[in-house]
Scaffold this active site. Sequence first.
Site, PDB file in Angstrom:
ATOM      1  N   HIS A   1       0.864  -1.187  -0.052  1.00 55.17           N
ATOM      2  CA  HIS A   1       0.214  -0.028   0.072  1.00 55.17           C
ATOM      3  C   HIS A   1       0.643   1.339  -0.011  1.00 55.17           C
ATOM      4  O   HIS A   1       2.116   1.184   0.213  1.00 55.17           O
ATOM      5  CB  HIS A   1      -0.979   0.192   1.182  1.00 55.17           C
ATOM      6  CG  HIS A   1      -0.034   0.175   2.527  1.00 55.17           C
ATOM      7  ND1 HIS A   1       0.312   1.287   3.052  1.00 55.17           N
ATOM      8  CD2 HIS A   1       0.230  -0.706   3.340  1.00 55.17           C
ATOM      9  CE1 HIS A   1       0.836   1.167   4.026  1.00 55.17           C
ATOM     10  NE2 HIS A   1       0.875  -0.437   4.391  1.00 55.17           N
TER      11      HIS A   1
ATOM     12  N   GLU B   1      -2.671  -6.670   7.386  1.00 56.40           N
ATOM     13  CA  GLU B   1      -1.139  -6.601   7.853  1.00 56.40           C
ATOM     14  C   GLU B   1      -1.268  -7.592   9.309  1.00 56.40           C
ATOM     15  O   GLU B   1      -2.091  -8.076   9.948  1.00 56.40           O
ATOM     16  CB  GLU B   1      -0.925  -5.173   8.347  1.00 56.40           C
ATOM     17  CG  GLU B   1       0.467  -4.781   8.995  1.00 56.40           C
ATOM     18  CD  GLU B   1       1.830  -5.295   8.169  1.00 56.40           C
ATOM     19  OE1 GLU B   1       1.992  -6.523   8.010  1.00 56.40           O
ATOM     20  OE2 GLU B   1       2.511  -4.631   8.025  1.00 56.40           O
TER      21      GLU B   1
END
Length: 270
Positions: A11, A89
């Site tokens: 990201h 994550e």
Amino acid sequence: MTRFALTVVRHGQTRLNKEKVIQGQGVDEPLSETGFKQAAAAGIFLNNVKFTHVFSSDLMRTKQTVRGILEKNKCCQDMTVKFDSRLRERKYGVAEGKGLSELRAMAKEAGEECPGFTPPGGETLDQVKMRGIDFFEFLCQLIWKEADKKEHCSLETPSNCLETSLAEIFPLGKNCASKFNSDSSTPELVASVLVVSHGAYMKSLFGYFLNDLECSLPETLSKSELTSVSANTGISLFIINFEKEREAKPTVQCVCMNLQDHLREMTETC
């Protein structure tokens, strides 16, 4: 043998990335202005790639990044993104929202070191690895089932076009393989998959490719580079080959790792 391309992108930058604050899963921070520019730059870099599947973590920073990439794509602007919590994550528990220096202090106090240290309420490295394996095996089965259908051959995008669109933008370079496909007898790609995820998760997944699946690497890429955390919107490309039998291990070829050419171009533009 079934063969597909897997493009993995981290990201874009968030404010907390810049401030070295741990986000994990519990701090759902949006992209910063720089992060949006990085996502757009990655999208421009990948704008001619014909993706057949797009997956993303369901956290805000990855959702915004994948939108930024697809908005610039000439072939996939209207493609449906599948948001998957397995791509999130690593969960850092009580350390989320705290600085990286605080996490290191917690690890030291516990007599451990990062990244092996697991804060209370966080995920172990093995748990993160198992999430990655679960997603990867799911992806391989999905691609095989689709490729096994006769109607797959009637798709508008021929498999040779999938490979051509990738080969055009991953030229020879520091972190690229000398040849995209060195064997003319190799089957054509049946799919080209885009995944947008997170730094620690990607490091774990790539470690699985290297250590468990014995991923082949470009000559110029070291093992330490393969297991380092990607820069924001760093781009990695793998070619996956597998047989339909679940017992057979997939073979993985790393074409490039943590490519950042688009970020250099963004800096030059600014």
